[in-house]
Design an enzyme around this catalytic site. Sequence first.
Site, PDB file in Angstrom:
ATOM      1  N   ASP A  46       4.582 -13.803   7.966  1.00 39.57           N
ATOM      2  CA  ASP A  46       5.324 -12.590   7.896  1.00 39.57           C
ATOM      3  C   ASP A  46       4.302 -11.508   8.657  1.00 39.57           C
ATOM      4  O   ASP A  46       3.643 -11.148   7.965  1.00 39.57           O
ATOM      5  CB  ASP A  46       5.876 -12.133   6.530  1.00 39.57           C
ATOM      6  CG  ASP A  46       6.460 -10.894   6.781  1.00 39.57           C
ATOM      7  OD1 ASP A  46       6.648  -9.960   7.836  1.00 39.57           O
ATOM      8  OD2 ASP A  46       7.081 -10.143   5.528  1.00 39.57           O
ATOM      9  N   HIS A  58       7.048  -9.641   0.582  1.00 34.11           N
ATOM     10  CA  HIS A  58       8.256  -8.741   0.998  1.00 34.11           C
ATOM     11  C   HIS A  58       9.635  -9.542   0.398  1.00 34.11           C
ATOM     12  O   HIS A  58       9.590 -10.641   1.007  1.00 34.11           O
ATOM     13  CB  HIS A  58       8.588  -8.098   2.244  1.00 34.11           C
ATOM     14  CG  HIS A  58       9.710  -7.062   2.701  1.00 34.11           C
ATOM     15  ND1 HIS A  58      10.760  -7.439   2.852  1.00 34.11           N
ATOM     16  CD2 HIS A  58       9.483  -5.629   2.880  1.00 34.11           C
ATOM     17  CE1 HIS A  58      11.686  -6.572   3.223  1.00 34.11           C
ATOM     18  NE2 HIS A  58      10.841  -5.418   3.217  1.00 34.11           N
ATOM     19  N   LYS A 112       8.692  -1.311  13.596  1.00 34.43           N
ATOM     20  CA  LYS A 112       7.730  -0.672  12.715  1.00 34.43           C
ATOM     21  C   LYS A 112       6.427  -0.753  13.711  1.00 34.43           C
ATOM     22  O   LYS A 112       5.375  -0.665  13.442  1.00 34.43           O
ATOM     23  CB  LYS A 112       7.143  -2.019  11.749  1.00 34.43           C
ATOM     24  CG  LYS A 112       8.261  -2.023  10.654  1.00 34.43           C
ATOM     25  CD  LYS A 112       7.786  -2.682   9.591  1.00 34.43           C
ATOM     26  CE  LYS A 112       8.856  -3.446   8.620  1.00 34.43           C
ATOM     27  NZ  LYS A 112       9.531  -2.349   7.963  1.00 34.43           N
ATOM     28  N   CYS A 161      11.177  -3.224  -1.497  1.00 34.38           N
ATOM     29  CA  CYS A 161      11.283  -4.485  -1.424  1.00 34.38           C
ATOM     30  C   CYS A 161      10.319  -5.597  -1.728  1.00 34.38           C
ATOM     31  O   CYS A 161      10.257  -6.653  -1.290  1.00 34.38           O
ATOM     32  CB  CYS A 161      11.862  -4.855   0.147  1.00 34.38           C
ATOM     33  SG  CYS A 161      13.226  -3.695   0.678  1.00 34.38           S
ATOM     34  N   GLN A 203       4.030  -6.130   9.171  1.00 32.75           N
ATOM     35  CA  GLN A 203       3.037  -5.163   9.018  1.00 32.75           C
ATOM     36  C   GLN A 203       1.536  -5.508   9.788  1.00 32.75           C
ATOM     37  O   GLN A 203       0.601  -4.720   9.749  1.00 32.75           O
ATOM     38  CB  GLN A 203       2.536  -4.882   7.483  1.00 32.75           C
ATOM     39  CG  GLN A 203       3.919  -4.576   6.639  1.00 32.75           C
ATOM     40  CD  GLN A 203       4.496  -3.179   7.076  1.00 32.75           C
ATOM     41  OE1 GLN A 203       3.725  -2.481   8.003  1.00 32.75           O
ATOM     42  NE2 GLN A 203       5.777  -2.749   6.583  1.00 32.75           N
TER      43      GLN A 203
END
Lengths: 137, 401
Positions: B193, B114, B219, B357, B196
């Site tokens: 990261d 991302h 999220k 993104c 998700q």
Amino acid sequence: MDPDLPAESMYREHILDHYEHPRNYRRLKKPDAASLGTNPLCGDEVKIELQVKGGKIVDVAFQGGGCAISKASASLITEGIKGRSLAEVKMMTKDDVLELLAIPISPVRLKCALLSLQVLENAITKYEAKHGRAHHH
Amino acid sequence: MTLSFPILRRKIHGKRLVYLDNAATTQRPKEVIDALSDFYASHNANINRGVYALSVEATERWDAARERVARFIHALPDEIIFTKGTTEAINIVAHSFESGIRPGDEVIVTVAEHHANFVPWQALCKRKKARLVVLALDKKTGFSLLALRKALSPKTRIVAFSMVSNVLGCATPSKEACALIRKHDDTISILIDGAQAVSHMPVDVARLGCDFFAFSAHKMLGPFGVGVLYCKRTALLSLEPLILGGDMIESVSVNETVFSKGTRKFEGGTQNVAGVIGFDAAIGILEKEGMAHLHKELNDIGTYAWDLLSKVSGVTLHSPRRGNNGIISFSVAGIHPHDIASLLDSEGIAIRAGHHCAQPLMGALGISTCCRASFYMYNTKKDAAALQRAVKKAKKVFHGS
């Protein structure tokens, strides 16, 4: 446009026709001016080329454009300006483009509809920077 | 479990809302909305300094939220820094390497990142004349451990990768990747990261073996404007604060400032107290649901939706059939993703169209944009079927068949 209106009404026959058979979708051999613009929403690009004679747009072509709205808009705009004077075309507004499209455009898709107008304005500015402003009205 | 998501009762263009943009942000259950409203109605005060009852209550709730977040990812409370989101969390880490990275050093990322985990590193490398090494994806497995092993060099200082791709939905073998990096050189800093990942599967940062782990509340049923930077205790000393000002200092004189110790140093300025408390409630719900259970459910519905879409001619699926975590990216021949998304919207179906993104990944896939439908705990097979029907209908609008 009423944001509650379903987007389906954007995809009228004339829009799909211009999307599938875009007018002036080609390259000019020796353009007098050209400009490229990007839709930040999707990264799609539109390039417009102009051929100018005596202050008039004698030929115009475009490439790129991704979605139906942006491609139809480029097709309709290029069709509408051919043979017209630079001075006249410079007066073209957002509303003129929306009138050409003749469909309700949801606010998020306005960028798709108006990208070509912006690219066209840049191409004319570039032309005038190079050749000076035309005085043929 | 019976949860209520008030927004799911909404009608869009007269149709039932089918919300399939969960990888962008999930919806909020009533419990989280109530927690926010309860805080403002009954406990609202600023934290940390007030000596009055309300401030003490707010501070207690704030501290309890930090403990809950820590427990949820198997970290310690003093390894948790609250930020406004994943992007800020990653920026804090990238900013900290400003003085530590030298010309010629290398930072490894993947092409699937991302922009939040790409742009800060690209900018850091440009400023410091360091080299950004971008790992390509393997066509079959996505993240490639082999490519990582080949990319590691004596100059590698940082490796940053996402645990789950926000476009393809597939998971990185993160534990193996960390082990590989550690074996090569255990002074390399590793950032994951997890935006998700935490929302889709159980996460144990201690077992992963990374130094930094970033994610966002919104999220995973929580409020907007809250994120987390997990920072391993031993790595905390290497971090430098990005935001300077109130609440992150020990003392300030005309000539000098001494920063707070520990995580407080990174939480400058007034914090999103209500948001963090709402996040606490969100995690409570996910704990009850059980992340292992949710992980299985999301993968099951992901495969189900993949199968349905694969039956529609002209549809190309970019996500893997299995292990896509309910995140399904696809393209439809001859129809731009924006047009698909607009037509699906007329059916009450919310999906994402664009580059998500992740423009470097789009480039690697040879497309500029695509459609993405992403499922979450409240989505059903009925929603997947509605998606398939609407894609077929969109094709009819364009191609008449």
